[in-house]
Each structure stands twice: as structure tokens, then as C-alpha cells.
Design an enzyme around this catalytic site. Structure first.
Site, PDB file in Angstrom:
ATOM      1  N   GLY A 195       3.672  -7.475  -6.968  1.00 25.04           N
ATOM      2  CA  GLY A 195       2.446  -7.839  -6.251  1.00 25.04           C
ATOM      3  C   GLY A 195       1.349  -6.804  -6.411  1.00 25.04           C
ATOM      4  N   CYS A 196       1.736  -5.533  -6.368  1.00 28.07           N
ATOM      5  CA  CYS A 196       0.748  -4.457  -6.486  1.00 28.07           C
ATOM      6  C   CYS A 196       0.172  -4.392  -7.896  1.00 28.07           C
ATOM      7  CB  CYS A 196       1.379  -3.122  -6.092  1.00 28.07           C
ATOM      8  SG  CYS A 196       1.916  -3.110  -4.362  1.00 28.07           S
ATOM      9  N   THR A 197       1.001  -4.663  -8.887  1.00 25.97           N
ATOM     10  CA  THR A 197       0.526  -4.685 -10.267  1.00 25.97           C
ATOM     11  C   THR A 197      -0.448  -5.832 -10.477  1.00 25.97           C
ATOM     12  OG1 THR A 197       2.538  -3.629 -11.072  1.00 25.97           O
ATOM     13  CG2 THR A 197       1.245  -4.881 -12.684  1.00 25.97           C
ATOM     14  N   ALA A 212      -3.774  -4.942  -8.794  1.00 22.37           N
ATOM     15  CA  ALA A 212      -4.508  -3.930  -9.561  1.00 22.37           C
ATOM     16  C   ALA A 212      -5.104  -4.531 -10.832  1.00 22.37           C
ATOM     17  CB  ALA A 212      -3.581  -2.770  -9.914  1.00 22.37           C
TER      18      ALA A 212
END
Length: 154
Positions: free
Chosen positions: A44-46, A49
């Protein structure tokens, strides 16, 4: 602490990638998107970003700086930025002072286990350092486009 649109954003000073320090004062005169995320190089963070990176030029055109903030180390941030060719700063809050000030370090639960972590949150700050808009419990798909539209209208 509860953030309120129209109120002054909590002051902060954090080390960031590229050898810079990011403070609330250093952002004055420009709009800023502070997006708080749990961990470098997770799915999710990738995605989040990479979505901010894909629209980086559009944010720049609307005079808006994008800054990612997590409790990961600068070394972790540097690897994450290099791996995904990210061209905006990632600030490291290992002490969790900013995460607490912005109310995003919260108790979470997964599979019945309780733990402390970052609640995915985005804060849009105006040119005077005031909170313009807050997105809590962010779902990644479509989020970055919504933030860009709000930044353009600010």
C-alpha cells in the site's frame, strides 16, 4: 491531538532524504502535502508513493510540495526512494514526535492483535502554515488525484 482545518499546523523539524531538514517554517509561502504512511516498501505504501510520484509535476505546477513521513530510518527511506525512483523528500520520524503531534500514531488491530502504528493520513497545508484539509484512514486508490484537486483549488 486533534487537527482542525483552518488552524495552524503543528510545528515540526525532521531529517529527510537528500540531507535536508524539513520544518513547518521551511514550507511557508508554498502549499504542502504531508502524507503519513506506515512503512517503506510495503504494497500500500509503495502504491501511494508511486501515485504521488506520477503526479509530482502536477503538484509542482500548483506550487505544492509533497513530503512523505513515516517512522522508518533515513537509510530505509533512501533505499525506498532509489528502488522506486521517487523525486520528493521522505522525512524520518523515528522518535514519533511529529506522528504524535499530528495524531497519526494510533492503536491498530490486525487479526485480533493490537499494536501501535501509523494511520495512513494526508494533511494539506496552505501557504501560511494552516491546515487546509485532512484525509484520515486513507484508501490509496484515487486518493492522490483527490489531494491534487484540493491543492489546485487552494
Amino acid at each position: 491531538m486533534s487537527l482542525t482545518p483552518g488552524k495552524q499546523a503543528p510545528a515540526f523539524s525532521l531529517p529527510a532524504t537528500g540531507g535536508q531538514a524539513i520544518t513547518l517554517d521551511s514550507l511557508k509561502g508554498r502549499k504542502a502535502v504531508l502524507y503519513f504512511y506506515p512503512k517503506d516498501d510495503t504494497s500500500g505504501c509503495t502504491l501511494e508513493a508511486r501515485n504521488f510520484q506520477a503526479l509530482r509535476q502536477e503538484f509542482a505546477a500548483s506550487d505544492t510540495e509533497v513530503i512523505g513521513v513515516s517512522p522508518d530510518s533515513l537509510k530505509s527511506h533512501d533505499k525506498f526512494r532509489a528502488k522506486y525512483d521517487l523525486h520528493f523528500p521522505l522525512a524520518s520520524d523515528e522518535e514519533k514526535s511529529m506522528l504524535h503531534a499530528y495524531g497519526v500514531w494510533v492503536e491498530k488491530s490486525m487479526y485480533g492483535r493490537r499494536y501501535m502504528g501509523v494511520e495512513r493520513t494526508t494533511v494539506l497545508i496552505d501557504r501560511d502554515g494552516n491546515i487546509a484539509r485532512i484525509w484520515n484512514k486513507v484508501k490509496v486508490p484515487g486518493h492522490v488525484e483527490e489531494v491534487l484537486e484540493a491543492a489546485r483549488r487552494l
